[in-house]
Design an enzyme around this catalytic site. Structure first.
Site: not given
Length: 378
Positions: A125, A175, A203
């Site tokens: 990510t 995050r 997510h």
């Protein structure tokens, strides 16, 4: 439409009316007056003032073409998207794929700065977001372990961190270990916030790339059968994916999970409210034989705290191996958000139905599309 020229080393912050977040997210760095034409009305103002506008075209060697403003100020959860918006985002992602392959020197986001604020570990990510920004000409500020190596370790609140970081950047990708943290950040910030995972919450960018991958691999999204396997209680990827696929017709879910990590009731209730069929099963072989997509996930040890015995009980119960592949339909695919441990055996990788590394690459295109849309619009 607002039109004006900017030297290549200058930038400008552009807000839409009524206090919404930045639509082009650039700051002017000079103090001389500028003449601006807005709908044929000339205005003169000092660069200390803020320009309120709906779109920007910077007429210089690095052209910014900002069309219609993107519908979302932030990307927080899967419920924000409808079918039409998803389809349009996927079209932009396909254009990003062409740019990545044919125009490696793209300058679409030249002059923009993205901050990646990660309180939990990440490989795909974080790196895919950073790659996406750089491939579009932007720059990156990054912190890999903000929980330990930022002022959060000194007790700084998330809100204060966001208020600080937004002064250095044009968009924040975050995050966090707490569910709901991204929504708190978005409520605080005046620039776009992208949720790159908030604890066991959601997510959404992973779900976007997952749906994009399913469409590319299977050729359709309506009428598909999807098996969600593994840690469904703590897996934010499967939660977001369920929200997105519920937008499509005649989708059916099969939930295959150890008892301790079964899908939570909120997702089941949501699917039922959307008239989406689902059922729980303990037989991975049977489910694999019926599904178009088997979406495997790892059992997340970090969510078990001191209850290691429960983790060991759940780990290894459902594994995709050659036996599972033997019953999988020829057109079907195996997906996984990665990282994997032992829940997909390595010998499955060579099977063309193993889509998880293609899935990871699609994350680059989706994130390129989102950064472009959030910063400069359609």
């Amino acid at each position: 439409m607002l039109s004006r020229g900017l030297p290549s080393n200058q930038s400008m912050k552009c807000y839409s009316d009524f206090g919404s977040k930045s639509c082009s997210s650039l700051f002017l760095r000079q103090s001389s007056p500028i003449s601006v034409n807005i709908d044929k009305m000339n205005l003169n103002f000092s660069m200390k003032n803020v320009v309120r506008c709906g779109a920007l075209v910077a007429e210089n060697s690095h052209t910014f073409l900002v069309g219609k403003k993107f519908q979302l100020d932030d990307v927080i959860d899967g419920q924000q998207f409808d079918r039409e918006l998803l389809s349009n985002i996927f079209e932009v992602a396909r254009e990003m794929e062409r740019i990545e392959k044919n125009s490696p020197g793209s300058q679409i986001l030249k002059g923009y700065l993205m901050a990646t604020l990660f309180y939990e570990p990440s490989t795909r990510t974080r790196l895919s977001f950073e790659s996406a920004m750089k491939r579009l000409g932007g720059e990156v500020l990054t912190t890999e372990n903000a929980r330990e190596f930022s002022s959060a370790a000194k007790g700084e609140t998330l809100e204060d961190t966001i208020r600080t970081v937004e002064r250095y950047s044009d968009i924040i990708v975050m995050r966090h270990f707490e569910s709901g943290a991204a929504r708190r950040a978005a409520a605080t910030a005046s620039i776009p916030i992208v949720n790159a995972g908030d604890g066991p919450g959601q997510h959404p960018t992973q779900a976007l790339l997952d749906v994009y991958t399913i469409e590319r691999e299977i050729g359709q999204l309506d009428g598909i059968k999807v098996g969600l396997v593994g840690d469904l209680a703590n897996g934010r990827t499967v939660r977001s994916l369920a929200y997105l696929l519920a937008k499509y017709y005649n989708v059916k879910f099969f939930f295959v999970a150890p008892d301790v990590v079964k899908m939570k009731d909120d997702i089941k209730s949501y699917l039922t409210s959307q008239r989406i069929e689902w059922e729980e099963s303990a037989d991975l072989m049977e489910v694999a034989s019926m599904c178009d997509v088997v979406y495997q996930t790892r059992i997340q040890k970090e969510r078990f705290g001191e209850h290691i015995d429960l983790y060991e009980e759940a780990r290894g119960k459902y594994i995709v191996d050659q036996k599972v592949m033997s019953v999988l339909q020829k057109h079907a695919v195996i997906m996984h958000p990665l990282p994997r441990l032992d829940e997909i055996t390595v010998d499955v990788d060579a099977d063309p139905r193993a889509a998880y590394f293609r899935q990871a690459k699609n994350g680059l295109y989706i994130r390129m599309a989102l950064l472009k849309l959030l910063l400069v619009g359609w």
